[in-house]
Structures are given as structure tokens and as C-alpha cells.
Design a protein around this motif. Sequence first.
Motif, PDB file in Angstrom:
ATOM      1  N   ILE A 127      54.820  29.890  50.051  1.00  0.00           N
ATOM      2  CA  ILE A 127      55.358  29.335  51.289  1.00  0.00           C
ATOM      3  C   ILE A 127      54.215  28.779  52.140  1.00  0.00           C
ATOM      4  O   ILE A 127      53.113  29.319  52.127  1.00  0.00           O
ATOM      5  CB  ILE A 127      56.074  30.465  52.066  1.00  0.00           C
ATOM      6  CG1 ILE A 127      57.297  30.964  51.298  1.00  0.00           C
ATOM      7  CG2 ILE A 127      56.474  30.032  53.470  1.00  0.00           C
ATOM      8  CD1 ILE A 127      58.410  29.974  51.167  1.00  0.00           C
ATOM      9  N   ASP A 128      54.480  27.727  52.869  1.00  0.00           N
ATOM     10  CA  ASP A 128      53.514  27.152  53.793  1.00  0.00           C
ATOM     11  C   ASP A 128      52.352  26.444  53.085  1.00  0.00           C
ATOM     12  O   ASP A 128      51.286  26.274  53.662  1.00  0.00           O
ATOM     13  CB  ASP A 128      52.957  28.255  54.726  1.00  0.00           C
ATOM     14  CG  ASP A 128      52.623  27.694  56.107  1.00  0.00           C
ATOM     15  OD1 ASP A 128      53.145  26.628  56.440  1.00  0.00           O
ATOM     16  OD2 ASP A 128      51.832  28.312  56.820  1.00  0.00           O
ATOM     17  N   THR A 129      52.553  26.024  51.825  1.00  0.00           N
ATOM     18  CA  THR A 129      51.493  25.275  51.142  1.00  0.00           C
ATOM     19  C   THR A 129      51.970  23.862  50.818  1.00  0.00           C
ATOM     20  O   THR A 129      53.173  23.578  50.791  1.00  0.00           O
ATOM     21  CB  THR A 129      51.076  25.935  49.816  1.00  0.00           C
ATOM     22  OG1 THR A 129      52.206  25.910  48.940  1.00  0.00           O
ATOM     23  CG2 THR A 129      50.600  27.357  50.028  1.00  0.00           C
TER      24      THR A 129
ATOM     25  N   ALA B 220      54.206  23.757  47.709  1.00  0.00           N
ATOM     26  CA  ALA B 220      55.597  24.175  47.904  1.00  0.00           C
ATOM     27  C   ALA B 220      56.426  23.069  48.540  1.00  0.00           C
ATOM     28  O   ALA B 220      57.592  22.887  48.208  1.00  0.00           O
ATOM     29  CB  ALA B 220      55.656  25.428  48.776  1.00  0.00           C
ATOM     30  N   VAL B 221      55.808  22.317  49.448  1.00  0.00           N
ATOM     31  CA  VAL B 221      56.594  21.278  50.111  1.00  0.00           C
ATOM     32  C   VAL B 221      56.780  20.064  49.188  1.00  0.00           C
ATOM     33  O   VAL B 221      57.791  19.377  49.240  1.00  0.00           O
ATOM     34  CB  VAL B 221      55.968  20.900  51.478  1.00  0.00           C
ATOM     35  CG1 VAL B 221      54.750  20.033  51.340  1.00  0.00           C
ATOM     36  CG2 VAL B 221      56.982  20.213  52.371  1.00  0.00           C
TER      37      VAL B 221
ATOM     38  N   TRP C  85      63.700  20.608  54.006  1.00  0.00           N
ATOM     39  CA  TRP C  85      62.831  21.432  53.178  1.00  0.00           C
ATOM     40  C   TRP C  85      61.490  21.733  53.869  1.00  0.00           C
ATOM     41  O   TRP C  85      61.083  22.908  53.929  1.00  0.00           O
ATOM     42  CB  TRP C  85      62.652  20.821  51.791  1.00  0.00           C
ATOM     43  CG  TRP C  85      61.750  21.597  50.893  1.00  0.00           C
ATOM     44  CD1 TRP C  85      60.620  21.148  50.307  1.00  0.00           C
ATOM     45  CD2 TRP C  85      61.913  22.957  50.468  1.00  0.00           C
ATOM     46  NE1 TRP C  85      60.038  22.137  49.549  1.00  0.00           N
ATOM     47  CE2 TRP C  85      60.812  23.261  49.633  1.00  0.00           C
ATOM     48  CE3 TRP C  85      62.862  23.956  50.731  1.00  0.00           C
ATOM     49  CZ2 TRP C  85      60.642  24.515  49.057  1.00  0.00           C
ATOM     50  CZ3 TRP C  85      62.682  25.206  50.154  1.00  0.00           C
ATOM     51  CH2 TRP C  85      61.592  25.472  49.329  1.00  0.00           C
ATOM     52  N   PRO C  86      60.805  20.728  54.454  1.00  0.00           N
ATOM     53  CA  PRO C  86      59.595  21.069  55.218  1.00  0.00           C
ATOM     54  C   PRO C  86      59.872  22.064  56.350  1.00  0.00           C
ATOM     55  O   PRO C  86      59.066  22.946  56.604  1.00  0.00           O
ATOM     56  CB  PRO C  86      59.140  19.726  55.794  1.00  0.00           C
ATOM     57  CG  PRO C  86      59.691  18.719  54.860  1.00  0.00           C
ATOM     58  CD  PRO C  86      60.996  19.274  54.370  1.00  0.00           C
ATOM     59  N   LEU C  87      61.020  21.928  56.985  1.00  0.00           N
ATOM     60  CA  LEU C  87      61.375  22.845  58.073  1.00  0.00           C
ATOM     61  C   LEU C  87      61.456  24.281  57.556  1.00  0.00           C
ATOM     62  O   LEU C  87      61.032  25.230  58.214  1.00  0.00           O
ATOM     63  CB  LEU C  87      62.734  22.422  58.672  1.00  0.00           C
ATOM     64  CG  LEU C  87      63.342  23.309  59.752  1.00  0.00           C
ATOM     65  CD1 LEU C  87      62.537  23.212  61.034  1.00  0.00           C
ATOM     66  CD2 LEU C  87      64.795  22.912  60.023  1.00  0.00           C
TER      67      LEU C  87
ATOM     68  N   VAL D 240      60.036  25.449  54.615  1.00  0.00           N
ATOM     69  CA  VAL D 240      58.911  25.968  53.847  1.00  0.00           C
ATOM     70  C   VAL D 240      57.576  25.899  54.600  1.00  0.00           C
ATOM     71  O   VAL D 240      56.655  26.644  54.296  1.00  0.00           O
ATOM     72  CB  VAL D 240      58.838  25.247  52.478  1.00  0.00           C
ATOM     73  CG1 VAL D 240      58.071  23.942  52.567  1.00  0.00           C
ATOM     74  CG2 VAL D 240      58.239  26.153  51.420  1.00  0.00           C
ATOM     75  N   LEU D 241      57.472  25.007  55.586  1.00  0.00           N
ATOM     76  CA  LEU D 241      56.217  24.932  56.344  1.00  0.00           C
ATOM     77  C   LEU D 241      56.365  25.739  57.625  1.00  0.00           C
ATOM     78  O   LEU D 241      57.297  25.525  58.389  1.00  0.00           O
ATOM     79  CB  LEU D 241      55.876  23.476  56.683  1.00  0.00           C
ATOM     80  CG  LEU D 241      55.580  22.567  55.503  1.00  0.00           C
ATOM     81  CD1 LEU D 241      55.300  21.154  55.973  1.00  0.00           C
ATOM     82  CD2 LEU D 241      54.411  23.082  54.676  1.00  0.00           C
ATOM     83  N   GLN D 242      55.436  26.658  57.848  1.00  0.00           N
ATOM     84  CA  GLN D 242      55.620  27.533  58.998  1.00  0.00           C
ATOM     85  C   GLN D 242      54.545  27.422  60.061  1.00  0.00           C
ATOM     86  O   GLN D 242      54.834  27.510  61.245  1.00  0.00           O
ATOM     87  CB  GLN D 242      55.785  28.979  58.513  1.00  0.00           C
ATOM     88  CG  GLN D 242      57.156  29.152  57.871  1.00  0.00           C
ATOM     89  CD  GLN D 242      57.273  30.348  56.976  1.00  0.00           C
ATOM     90  OE1 GLN D 242      56.267  30.979  56.641  1.00  0.00           O
ATOM     91  NE2 GLN D 242      58.483  30.669  56.582  1.00  0.00           N
ATOM     92  N   SER D 243      53.294  27.222  59.633  1.00  0.00           N
ATOM     93  CA  SER D 243      52.248  27.178  60.661  1.00  0.00           C
ATOM     94  C   SER D 243      52.204  25.799  61.325  1.00  0.00           C
ATOM     95  O   SER D 243      52.426  24.780  60.667  1.00  0.00           O
ATOM     96  CB  SER D 243      50.891  27.539  60.058  1.00  0.00           C
ATOM     97  OG  SER D 243      50.742  26.954  58.798  1.00  0.00           O
ATOM     98  N   PRO D 244      51.923  25.759  62.635  1.00  0.00           N
ATOM     99  CA  PRO D 244      51.943  24.505  63.384  1.00  0.00           C
ATOM    100  C   PRO D 244      50.989  23.456  62.810  1.00  0.00           C
ATOM    101  O   PRO D 244      51.280  22.260  62.868  1.00  0.00           O
ATOM    102  CB  PRO D 244      51.487  24.918  64.785  1.00  0.00           C
ATOM    103  CG  PRO D 244      51.642  26.385  64.846  1.00  0.00           C
ATOM    104  CD  PRO D 244      51.589  26.915  63.470  1.00  0.00           C
ATOM    105  N   GLU D 245      49.859  23.895  62.233  1.00  0.00           N
ATOM    106  CA  GLU D 245      48.892  22.906  61.751  1.00  0.00           C
ATOM    107  C   GLU D 245      49.316  22.289  60.423  1.00  0.00           C
ATOM    108  O   GLU D 245      48.665  21.392  59.920  1.00  0.00           O
ATOM    109  CB  GLU D 245      47.481  23.506  61.662  1.00  0.00           C
ATOM    110  CG  GLU D 245      47.251  24.510  60.557  1.00  0.00           C
ATOM    111  CD  GLU D 245      47.614  25.933  60.979  1.00  0.00           C
ATOM    112  OE1 GLU D 245      48.239  26.103  62.053  1.00  0.00           O
ATOM    113  OE2 GLU D 245      47.281  26.876  60.238  1.00  0.00           O
ATOM    114  N   LYS D 246      50.468  22.763  59.883  1.00  0.00           N
ATOM    115  CA  LYS D 246      50.955  22.173  58.635  1.00  0.00           C
ATOM    116  C   LYS D 246      52.081  21.182  58.895  1.00  0.00           C
ATOM    117  O   LYS D 246      52.564  20.526  57.991  1.00  0.00           O
ATOM    118  CB  LYS D 246      51.476  23.283  57.713  1.00  0.00           C
ATOM    119  CG  LYS D 246      50.420  24.288  57.281  1.00  0.00           C
ATOM    120  CD  LYS D 246      49.891  23.974  55.901  1.00  0.00           C
ATOM    121  CE  LYS D 246      48.651  24.772  55.550  1.00  0.00           C
ATOM    122  NZ  LYS D 246      48.921  26.157  55.204  1.00  0.00           N
ATOM    123  N   GLN D 247      52.552  21.097  60.137  1.00  0.00           N
ATOM    124  CA  GLN D 247      53.808  20.376  60.357  1.00  0.00           C
ATOM    125  C   GLN D 247      53.698  18.856  60.134  1.00  0.00           C
ATOM    126  O   GLN D 247      52.646  18.256  60.298  1.00  0.00           O
ATOM    127  CB  GLN D 247      54.398  20.692  61.719  1.00  0.00           C
ATOM    128  CG  GLN D 247      53.705  20.051  62.885  1.00  0.00           C
ATOM    129  CD  GLN D 247      54.391  20.432  64.195  1.00  0.00           C
ATOM    130  OE1 GLN D 247      55.466  21.019  64.215  1.00  0.00           O
ATOM    131  NE2 GLN D 247      53.765  20.096  65.304  1.00  0.00           N
TER     132      GLN D 247
END
Lengths: 308, 275
Positions: free
Chosen positions: B137-139, B142-143, B212-214, B216-223
Motif C-alpha cells: 500500500i502507498d507505493t 501498487a497504484v 484506486w489512487p484514493l 491505495v495512496l495514503q501519505s500526502p507526499e504521494k498524492q
Amino acid sequence: MSKVVKRANQPYTINLKSTGSRLKKNYIGWLFILIATAGICIFYFYPMVQALLLSFQSGMGANLEYVGLDNYVRLFKDPTFIAALRNTFIYLLIQVPLMIILALFLSVLLNNATLKFKGFFRTAIFLPCVTSLVAYAVLFKYLFGEKGLINQFLLNLSIISQPLNWLSDPLLAKITIIIAITWRWTGYNMIFYLSALQNIDKSMYEAAEIDGASSLQQFFYITVPMLKPIILFTSIISTIGTLQIFDEIMNITNGGPGNATLSISMYIYNLSFEYSPDFGYAATVSYVIVILVVLLSLIQFKVAGDKK
Amino acid sequence: MKKLKSVGIYTFLSIAALVSIFPFLWMVVSMTNKSVDVTKGRLLPGRHLIENLNVLFESVNMVTALVNSTIIALITTFLTLLIGSLAGYGFEIYRTPGKDKVFNILLLSMMIPFAAIMIPLYRIFGRLSSTVPFLGIDTLAAVILPTVITAFFIFLFRQNTKMFAKELVEAGRIDGLSELGIFFRIYVPTMKTTYAAAAIIAFMNSWNNYLWPLVVLQSPEKQTIPLLISNLGAGYTPNFGVIMTAIVIGTLPTAVVFFVMQKYFVEGMMGSVKG
């Protein structure tokens, strides 16, 4: 190299040789499709099986246990699910036909050979398709806000005497969603019809004209039947899209007011990531979409096939 | 009567065109206005563009989101084209009844709604998080991974391969090229139009992807851009001028792609239906 061998040897050997190389090519052919096939199995079919298994389980987060058909029974008693299902059907039954008729109408007007500024009209009407769903949804949220431009416009024209609660009235919120989706997708469908219209033989219209058929008759007796395959295609695409509608609901109304605009996809998202996570029940709800997609596609094929 | 009819047609088309364009004009104009003016419905350009850009690039992670979205969209487009065209080519050039069956089964996946596989996918990547962190998750992986292989692109490439002159494959074999060599040296260069059309669709899908990004991506710097716009829009005290600026910047790449490559754009859409 193999060409030389083929020429020099007996027919018998050639056959052997070419069977060998055909087998080898067949085997290489499988390699070409390997990654895609494996990928679709891993990222589509395997999760589908997992979702089915999940739909028989219940519990919070990772603590799941098998509960048989409990989730499916729960569906029928869950007012939120019923609301989401009803809303999704309202979008489907009103928005899809509205958009397809509008797109057909626009494409027929634009197909007129003597029309000026054709390129401009076509590009302008297609333009909404370049926006991302999130971007246009946020835009529409503000346009339809209480002090938004739509209310200001209607007030200035004295069509309404006080601002309408587009986003906080259950009926108006649904209408806002329907207007938004229609704005975004009509041009997309129109492009399909326009390209199909160009393939219709002009002499059919000329013959109809001589027989005294009105434009309306020409539309219903020539255009619509000729476009039937593409209308079927676009209505299936739109149906599948509408059944899964998420981005707009999430960003325009967030499902509200109450659950008046909640869609099935958004309910699945809420069940999994907003409320205390119940993946089992969420998977059950998601299977409802799967069943609806399959059923509605089959019905549309059937309806279109019968009329032939 | 005839004249009346044509006036009606032009009026109707003009209204349709105006309704379609108006939100674009509004967002471009609002980009140059203060938040208060946007809410007041100001439709004239203002002088606050630089101010809005400053806020967006300094207090919001706009640069990060742009970089993330660009990296994700480019990798996704490249992999989608590579895998999709290899498969489309394979199904058509090495056609056998067995492969046709596989093809039909793969097509069924187009009916699978994303909402149905989202939860299992989330759990799969969740489990990978502890064992293979770069896949969890959050990579980036994954996205990207679940979106690069779709039956739509296999279908699109196969349909277009039907128009590819198969004699070229034979010619390549006679010239001693390997099967993969034929694909890369003959097929890819001849099918440029199809690749261009597919690239536009893949890029836009990825650039605009939200659900899907919503998840699987969790940290703000990945958005990504859609996540950023959505977050800005959901705030309690939204700065409308800044949001409009973000929307314009987020829409710009796809709008440019559309205007520069309009021909391929429409062709790509049609490519999925013909044949």
C-alpha cells in the motif's frame, strides 16, 4: 535459412520442417500473450473470486469469519443499500436515455453538409471530455452552490425568486448530478454517432426525400436503424459507467443530502474505508453491481437483437 | 420556413456549444480572481493569478502532485502500450482456436466493475506491505500495476492488427529476424498511429484516475492531481481562486494532448469499435 532448406529438400521433409516451425511459432505466440493473460488473471479474475469468498464472510477489518448467506440477507434489510440502489437506477434510467437522445440529435444536426462552423461546434461540444471527472465535479459543485453562478443567472433572469438549494435538496441534488454527467459525456457519445453517420449512404436520404419523407421520418426510419449497433454499443458503455458512478457523487454531493445521491460504488467505498471497515459486506454489495452489469448488458443485447 | 429551421438549428447548436465551453471559460477567468470575487460570480479577468499560483505552489503540495501524476501516467502509458500491443499482436498473428478462447475469456474482464475488485486488490497489496514493502500500500507499484493490463487495450491492438499487412511478418522471417525482432522492428514502426491513439487514452485514464489512487495512496507526499483537487474542493474554507488554478493546471496536459493530437484522439476512440 529455413527457406533454403525448404527448397532443397523433398516435400516430405518440408512438411515435417514446417510443422515443427509452426509448433514453435505457436509456442512463441503464447509467449506474446503471456504477460497480459497472467495480468488479467491476477488483477481481475483472482480478485473476483476473492470478492465472492469475501461476500460470505463478515467482521471488522482483518477479523473475518464465514457467515454463509447472512450478508445477502442483510442487503434486503439495509435501507442505505436500498437507497443507493434506487439512486443508481434513477441515474441510469433518466441520464443514459437523455444523453443518448441529445447526442444523437446533435450529431444529426452536425452531419448536415451545408452547416457552417461545423468544426467549432463539434470541438466545443466534445471539449468537456478532456476534463478529469474530479476536476469537473468540483467545478460543478461550485457552479450549483447556493451562491453559485447557476443561481445568480436564474435570479437575474427572474426565473426563480430565491436561490435554489441545488446540493441540499434531495431531488435537486439528483438533478445536479444528472446535469453534470450529461455535460461531461454527451460530446463523447456524439463523436461515435457522427463517425457512424458518415458511413450511411447518402442516396438513402435522397430516395426518402423523393418519396416525400419528412426529416423526422428520415431520422426514425433511416438514421436510427442504421445507427443501431453503435447506439447499442454506447448504451452498454454508458450503463456500465453509470452503474459504477463514484467520482462525481463523491466530489459534488458526497452522497448527501442524507443518502439522496449515494451510489452503489460510493456505498462500497464508505463500507470499506469510511465507516468501520466491513470488507465482507462491501464485497457482497459489489457483487450486486457485477450482477447488474451482466444482466443489463444481456438485456440490451437481447432488445437490440430482437428488433432486427 | 426553411430559414426559420436553420435559425433554430444554429441557435440550438450555439447554446449547446456555450454550455459546453462556459465552465472552461469560468475556470480560466476565476484563476485570475480572488476567492471572494469568484463567489460573487465575477466573470472578468482579475489580477490575482500570480497570488493564486504562489499559494498553490507554496502552501499546497502542487509540485509534488504534478511530479507524482506525471511519473505514474508515463510509466502506466509505457507499460500499457507494451503489454497491450504484445498481446494484441500475439492473438492476431499467431491465431489459433485455443488463443481465441483465451481472448474471449479475457474480454469478459471488461465487464468487471472496478468497485468489485477494489477491496480484494486493497487486501492483496495490504498483505504485500509487510513482506515486500515496495509492492505494498502507498507505493508506486501498487497504484500502477492493477491499471496497466486491461482487456480494452488488448482488444484495441488486436482490432488494429487486423489491418496490418501480414506479409511483412513473412518478409521479416525471410530476412532472418526473430519473432520478437519482427514485432519491434516492423510492427511497432508501422503501427505508429495506433500507438499514438492508445497512448492518449492510456495517459488520460491514468492522469484522471481517482478511485484506486484514493484507496491505495495514503501519505500526502504521494498524492496525485485528482486527489489534490478533490482535497482542496472538500475543505471547509475553500480558496476558490486557488482551486480554480489547480483545476486549470490539472486539466492543461489532457487539453493540450487533445488539441495537438485531435485526429489520433478520435481515431483511438473509434479503434475500439471498428472491425
